[in-house]
Write a protein that holds these residues in place. Structure first.
Motif, PDB file in Angstrom:
ATOM      1  N   PHE A  28      68.507 -17.741  23.566  1.00 23.40           N
ATOM      2  CA  PHE A  28      68.188 -16.945  24.743  1.00 23.40           C
ATOM      3  C   PHE A  28      69.165 -15.782  24.895  1.00 23.40           C
ATOM      4  N   ALA A  29      70.437 -16.086  24.702  1.00 22.32           N
ATOM      5  CA  ALA A  29      71.451 -15.041  24.861  1.00 22.32           C
ATOM      6  C   ALA A  29      71.218 -13.915  23.849  1.00 22.32           C
ATOM      7  N   ILE A  30      70.921 -14.300  22.619  1.00 20.24           N
ATOM      8  CA  ILE A  30      70.731 -13.268  21.597  1.00 20.24           C
ATOM      9  C   ILE A  30      69.495 -12.428  21.906  1.00 20.24           C
ATOM     10  N   VAL A  31      68.395 -13.100  22.249  1.00 21.34           N
ATOM     11  CA  VAL A  31      67.168 -12.355  22.513  1.00 21.34           C
ATOM     12  C   VAL A  31      67.364 -11.440  23.711  1.00 21.34           C
ATOM     13  N   MET A  32      67.971 -11.993  24.759  1.00 21.08           N
ATOM     14  CA  MET A  32      68.161 -11.183  25.953  1.00 21.08           C
ATOM     15  C   MET A  32      69.095 -10.005  25.681  1.00 21.08           C
ATOM     16  N   ARG A  33      70.182 -10.329  24.998  1.00 18.94           N
ATOM     17  CA  ARG A  33      71.164  -9.299  24.677  1.00 18.94           C
ATOM     18  C   ARG A  33      70.524  -8.225  23.781  1.00 18.94           C
ATOM     19  N   SER A  34      69.719  -8.694  22.865  1.00 19.36           N
ATOM     20  CA  SER A  34      69.092  -7.768  21.937  1.00 19.36           C
ATOM     21  C   SER A  34      68.148  -6.821  22.666  1.00 19.36           C
ATOM     22  N   ILE A  35      67.392  -7.375  23.627  1.00 18.31           N
ATOM     23  CA  ILE A  35      66.481  -6.518  24.393  1.00 18.31           C
ATOM     24  C   ILE A  35      67.287  -5.537  25.234  1.00 18.31           C
ATOM     25  N   GLN A  36      68.362  -6.058  25.839  1.00 18.67           N
ATOM     26  CA  GLN A  36      69.198  -5.153  26.642  1.00 18.67           C
ATOM     27  C   GLN A  36      69.760  -4.026  25.784  1.00 18.67           C
ATOM     28  N   LEU A  37      70.426  -4.420  24.717  1.00 17.51           N
ATOM     29  CA  LEU A  37      71.061  -3.397  23.875  1.00 17.51           C
ATOM     30  C   LEU A  37      70.017  -2.476  23.272  1.00 17.51           C
ATOM     31  N   GLY A  38      68.879  -3.061  22.911  1.00 12.67           N
ATOM     32  CA  GLY A  38      67.799  -2.256  22.347  1.00 12.67           C
ATOM     33  C   GLY A  38      67.278  -1.255  23.366  1.00 12.67           C
ATOM     34  N   THR A  39      67.150  -1.718  24.617  1.00  9.50           N
ATOM     35  CA  THR A  39      66.675  -0.832  25.668  1.00  9.50           C
ATOM     36  C   THR A  39      67.668   0.304  25.905  1.00  9.50           C
ATOM     37  N   TYR A  40      68.950  -0.057  25.924  1.00  2.00           N
ATOM     38  CA  TYR A  40      69.948   1.007  26.124  1.00  2.00           C
ATOM     39  C   TYR A  40      69.868   2.003  24.973  1.00  2.00           C
ATOM     40  N   GLY A  41      69.782   1.444  23.778  1.00  3.40           N
ATOM     41  CA  GLY A  41      69.715   2.298  22.596  1.00  3.40           C
ATOM     42  C   GLY A  41      68.512   3.221  22.684  1.00  3.40           C
ATOM     43  N   HIS A  42      67.410   2.637  23.148  1.00  3.28           N
ATOM     44  CA  HIS A  42      66.186   3.419  23.255  1.00  3.28           C
ATOM     45  C   HIS A  42      66.318   4.500  24.324  1.00  3.28           C
ATOM     46  N   MET A  43      66.895   4.098  25.466  1.00  2.89           N
ATOM     47  CA  MET A  43      67.075   5.083  26.543  1.00  2.89           C
ATOM     48  C   MET A  43      67.957   6.223  26.058  1.00  2.89           C
ATOM     49  N   ILE A  44      69.013   5.847  25.350  1.00  2.00           N
ATOM     50  CA  ILE A  44      69.916   6.878  24.842  1.00  2.00           C
ATOM     51  C   ILE A  44      69.199   7.734  23.802  1.00  2.00           C
ATOM     52  N   SER A  45      68.417   7.066  22.978  1.00  2.47           N
ATOM     53  CA  SER A  45      67.698   7.831  21.963  1.00  2.47           C
ATOM     54  C   SER A  45      66.732   8.821  22.612  1.00  2.47           C
ATOM     55  N   GLN A  46      66.028   8.370  23.653  1.00  2.00           N
ATOM     56  CA  GLN A  46      65.045   9.244  24.289  1.00  2.00           C
ATOM     57  C   GLN A  46      65.690  10.364  25.097  1.00  2.00           C
ATOM     58  N   SER A  47      66.686  10.028  25.925  1.00  6.74           N
ATOM     59  CA  SER A  47      67.220  11.068  26.814  1.00  6.74           C
ATOM     60  C   SER A  47      68.354  11.844  26.173  1.00  6.74           C
ATOM     61  N   ILE A  48      69.030  11.230  25.215  1.00  8.40           N
ATOM     62  CA  ILE A  48      70.194  11.908  24.642  1.00  8.40           C
ATOM     63  C   ILE A  48      69.845  12.451  23.256  1.00  8.40           C
ATOM     64  N   GLU A  49      69.593  11.552  22.336  1.00  2.85           N
ATOM     65  CA  GLU A  49      69.332  11.981  20.965  1.00  2.85           C
ATOM     66  C   GLU A  49      68.139  12.933  20.906  1.00  2.85           C
ATOM     67  N   LYS A  50      67.087  12.602  21.683  1.00  5.18           N
ATOM     68  CA  LYS A  50      65.882  13.417  21.609  1.00  5.18           C
ATOM     69  C   LYS A  50      65.770  14.382  22.773  1.00  5.18           C
ATOM     70  N   PHE A  51      66.863  14.612  23.489  1.00  7.89           N
ATOM     71  CA  PHE A  51      66.792  15.654  24.497  1.00  7.89           C
ATOM     72  C   PHE A  51      68.109  16.415  24.660  1.00  7.89           C
ATOM     73  N   SER A  52      69.068  15.801  25.325  1.00  7.23           N
ATOM     74  CA  SER A  52      70.263  16.607  25.655  1.00  7.23           C
ATOM     75  C   SER A  52      71.215  16.763  24.472  1.00  7.23           C
ATOM     76  N   GLY A  53      71.124  15.860  23.495  1.00  9.07           N
ATOM     77  CA  GLY A  53      72.107  15.851  22.414  1.00  9.07           C
ATOM     78  C   GLY A  53      73.313  15.034  22.829  1.00  9.07           C
ATOM     79  N   TYR A  54      74.021  14.467  21.832  1.00  8.27           N
ATOM     80  CA  TYR A  54      75.200  13.660  22.143  1.00  8.27           C
ATOM     81  C   TYR A  54      76.344  14.510  22.664  1.00  8.27           C
ATOM     82  N   LEU A  55      76.424  15.726  22.146  1.00  7.69           N
ATOM     83  CA  LEU A  55      77.467  16.642  22.609  1.00  7.69           C
ATOM     84  C   LEU A  55      76.796  17.956  22.979  1.00  7.69           C
ATOM     85  N   GLN A  56      77.387  18.631  23.936  1.00  3.05           N
ATOM     86  CA  GLN A  56      76.897  19.966  24.272  1.00  3.05           C
ATOM     87  C   GLN A  56      78.073  20.912  24.400  1.00  3.05           C
TER      88      GLN A  56
END
Ligand SMILES: Nc1ncnc2c1ncn2[C@@H]1O[C@H](COP(=O)(O)OP(=O)(O)O)[C@@H](O)[C@H]1O
Ligand SMILES: [Mg+2]
Lengths: 471, 231
Positions: A32-60
């Protein structure tokens, strides 16, 4: 050591049921911990990918004033050289020019504040890649009607079809997903859709004077490809900026928040519109390895003219996202903390029962000459084995699940998806790749086993052989 | 040669309101090769005395000296090592290690002593054969009768080549046939290999086999009788 190990192994199977129950509780906790953690980390990664990697960039890279006062007046100038320099910097994957500002968009009786983003259409393909988000299909009322009358969809699909009416799609696979159909089953409808649902959007050309509008914004403005909308705002130094812009295409931006407000414009057109000849508000950068972000930021900053430029990282640019992730991360960890706390007492109870039941046996072992330290080793081995069985099986069970959802993120559809999007989240549940957080769960169990053994080991240390033998 | 020397040994339990003088001034020596029974009614202090001899319990006063070493001078783990190298134990309730086979139980203390695998195998086989269990070396305790388990316990006690074997009511849980077999084995080992046995009992048939009988009452020696050559 080998012998103690063998004894420990046999000991844990003496009470097969208890061992299995303890291992099972560890199994479920780890799984349970791994699955939950994985979804959490995956979601963060995805959010970062969508708003940062695919929009603002990691650095400006920005004008130092821009961070506190993001106005067009705080521009950067003569940027070609610096873009070249940034692109050549080690660790920087790509650096692209941007002009960003808020203006009012109106069409007919509808008007709304929108984020105009001036981009170099070619270079931007390496960052937000609007081309890839271009809507190619629309579930218009006509096609919905056609699908209903000319095909025999199941009741469930009909419901989903109606639910998704007017939605835009970049590709048919995603449409199939929204209708709860297998992409291969969906192939039979491709002809119909290509004929009636195609949406003729185009990407921007280098000096295009048209715009791309995000899908929710287009819906709000009741506009579509070919229509013209009015943009009205302020250019540099308060100059009036106004213009008519034909819509070249509709982009479906994954982040619901951005999808409500984004307008892409070619950089050259934006520079004219906002009276910013040769000027930018920022240069967005993505990196080869995001773990190096702070180092790269510092190293670029050290080479820049501090009066004119500064490099900010995404956590500074988008503190809301950072806080959202941190907050969610904390509550997730707290939840797991509670879960592990409960499991800890299970482990602790098992060890205590084990030593209580075997008190006399321990007495015998010490009586015939086994040192208490060896006895302690056996006990710790036993608990580690149970912990190991539970942890490894939990990991093995979580592995295929996590991996398959990593490769193929789970897309939420229907009402649930709407709920997600209304809250500002994209309706996907990705998992993180298999990495460190797997090992951490194992480490936590190891730690818990050791802590759970402390009191029992004290008891063994203080055990009086006599009393143990008489028990 | 004296194996055990006991001087004015006392054990007083004062946990409850009244003090219990479980062993109340016992002085005696055990010679190498003796086959000694300690007898007396229940509560007379037999177990307490044997436990102090075996270094499992600490005397309130007095001394136990084994092969010249004063047990009072050893700390916890020294005492454990001392037991490992000098004393064999047989308990009333067999107390074999349940997860180990007869052979592994027999080898157990030898392995603690660091004996080689070959030596352990050889000796454990010999011992199990001498207690009549050559066929059952791979059986676990729960697959053996009480009598068989107790014979394994004797083999285990001897495996470490102790100076003597202590057995607290070794036959109390056995039927009369197993009791007889066990005593015959102990007697044989005593006669043929000169192994010193000290055992407690309140079974008259067991007492008959002993060549020295020490009778306890209220923690004191009531009588100490040596028979010549036994029966
Ligand atoms: N741990 C103890 N606490 C208090 N009294 C004890 C304890 N162990 C033994 N006794 C008492 O010491 C006396 C001798 O007991 P024990 O040596 O077991 O006798 P035996 O083995 O001859 O039956 C008994 O009165 C018994 O109740
Ligand atoms: Mg007794």
């Amino acid at each position: 050591m080998n012998r103690l190990f063998k004894m420990a192994w046999r000991n844990i199977w003496r009470n097969r049921r208890r061992t299995l129950i303890t291992a099972a509780s560890i199994f479920f906790a780890v799984f349970f911990a791994i699955v939950m953690r994985s979804i959490q980390l995956g979601t963060y990664g995805h959010m970062i990918s969508q708003s940062i990697e695919k929009f603002s960039g990691y650095l400006q890279l920005q004008n130092p004033e821009y961070f506190d006062e993001p106005s067009l007046d705080n521009f950067i100038e003569n940027s070609d050289d610096i873009i070249k320099k940034l692109n050549a910097t080690e660790g920087v994957k790509v650096a692209v020019p941007r002009i960003e500002t808020f203006v009012l968009a109106s069409s007919g009786h509808q008007s709304k504040g929108v984020l105009v983003t001036g981009i170099d259409p070619e270079q931007e393909m390496f960052v937000s890649n609007p081309e890839h988000m271009l809507a190619k299909y629309k579930l218009t009322p006509e096609i919905v009607e056609k699908l209903l009358t000319e095909t025999n969809l199941e009741k469930k699909q009909i419901e989903l079809l109606k639910f998704n009416e007017n939605k835009l799609y970049h590709d048919l696979d995603r449409l199939a997903l929204d209708l709860g159909l297998n992409p291969s089953d969906f192939e039979q409808y491709h002809g119909l859709l290509n004929k009636y649902a195609s949406y003729s959007g185009e990407y921007l050309s280098k000096n295009d004077d048209g715009i791309l509008v995000s899908s929710r914004l287009a819906t709000f403005l009741r506009s579509t490809v070919g229509d013209t909308i009015v943009l009205l705002g302020q250019g540099r130094y308060g100059a009036t900026a106004a213009g008519l812009f034909p819509i070249r295409g509709i982009v479906r931006v994954p982040s619901p928040d951005l999808d409500n407000k984004l307008v892409y414009m070619s950089l050259s057109r934006a520079q004219i519109f906002l009276d910013m000849p040769d000027m930018l508000t920022s240069i967005a950068m993505n990196l080869d390895d995001n773990d190096d972000m702070f180092d790269i930021q510092a190293s670029i900053n050290s080479t820049l003219d501090k009066e004119k430029y500064v490099v900010k990282n995404w956590e500074e640019i988008n503190p809301t996202l950072k806080q959202q992730i941190d907050g969610d991360d904390k509550s997730g960890q707290m939840f797991l903390g509670i879960l592990y706390f409960i499991i800890f007492f299970g482990i602790f109870g098992t060890v205590m029962m084990m030593i209580a039941e075997r008190k006399r046996e321990f007495g015998v072992l010490v009586a015939i000459g086994m040192r208490k330290s060896k006895l302690a080793i056996i006990l710790v081995f036993e608990m580690l084995m149970v912990g190991f069985i539970g942890t490894v099986s939990g990991m093995l069970a979580a592995l295929p699940l996590v991996y398959s959802f990593y490769v193929n993120p789970f897309h939420i559809t229907g009402e649930m998806a709407k709920m997600y999007e209304d809250m500002g989240f994209e309706a996907v549940m990705p998992t993180a790749p298999v990495e460190g957080y797997f090992a951490i769960q194992g480490f936590i169990i190891l730690l818990m086993v050791i802590v759970a053994c402390i009191i029992p080991l004290q008891r063994i240390r203080k055990m009086k052989v006599m009393n143990a033998l008489r028990s | 040669m004296k194996v055990i020397e006991i001087d004015n040994l006392k054990k007083t339990y004062s946990e409850s309101e009244v003090e219990v003088h479980a062993v109340n001034g016992v002085t005696l020596d055990i010679e190498e090769g003796e086959f000694t029974a300690i007898v007396g009614p229940s509560g007379s202090g037999k177990t307490t005395l044997l436990n102090m001899i075996g270094g499992l319990d600490i005397p309130t006063s007095g001394e136990v000296i084994i092969g010249g070493s004063n047990m009072n001078h050893l700390n916890g783990s020294e005492l454990t090592d001392f037991r490992k190298n000098n004393i064999g134990f047989v308990f009333q309730a067999y107390n074999l290690i349940p997860v180990l086979t007869a052979k592994e139980n027999t080898e157990f203390v030898m392995k603690l002593q660091g004996k080689s695998k070959v030596e352990c195998e050889k000796r454990s086989k010999e011992l199990l054969e001498s207690v009549g269990l050559g066929e059952r070396i791979n059986a676990r305790p729960n697959k053996m009768s009480g009598g068989q388990q107790q014979r394994v316990a004797v083999a285990r006690a001897l495996a470490s080549k102790p100076k003597f074997v202590l057995a607290d009511e070794p036959t109390a849980n056995l039927d009369s046939k197993s009791t007889e077999t066990l005593l015959d084995i102990m007697e044989k080992l005593n006669k043929e290999e000169n192994i010193t046995f000290v055992f407690s009992t309140h079974d008259a048939r067991v007492v008959k086999k002993a060549r020295r009988v020490i009778t306890l009452e209220d923690g004191k020696i009531l009588s100490d009788v040596r028979k010549n050559g036994g029966e």
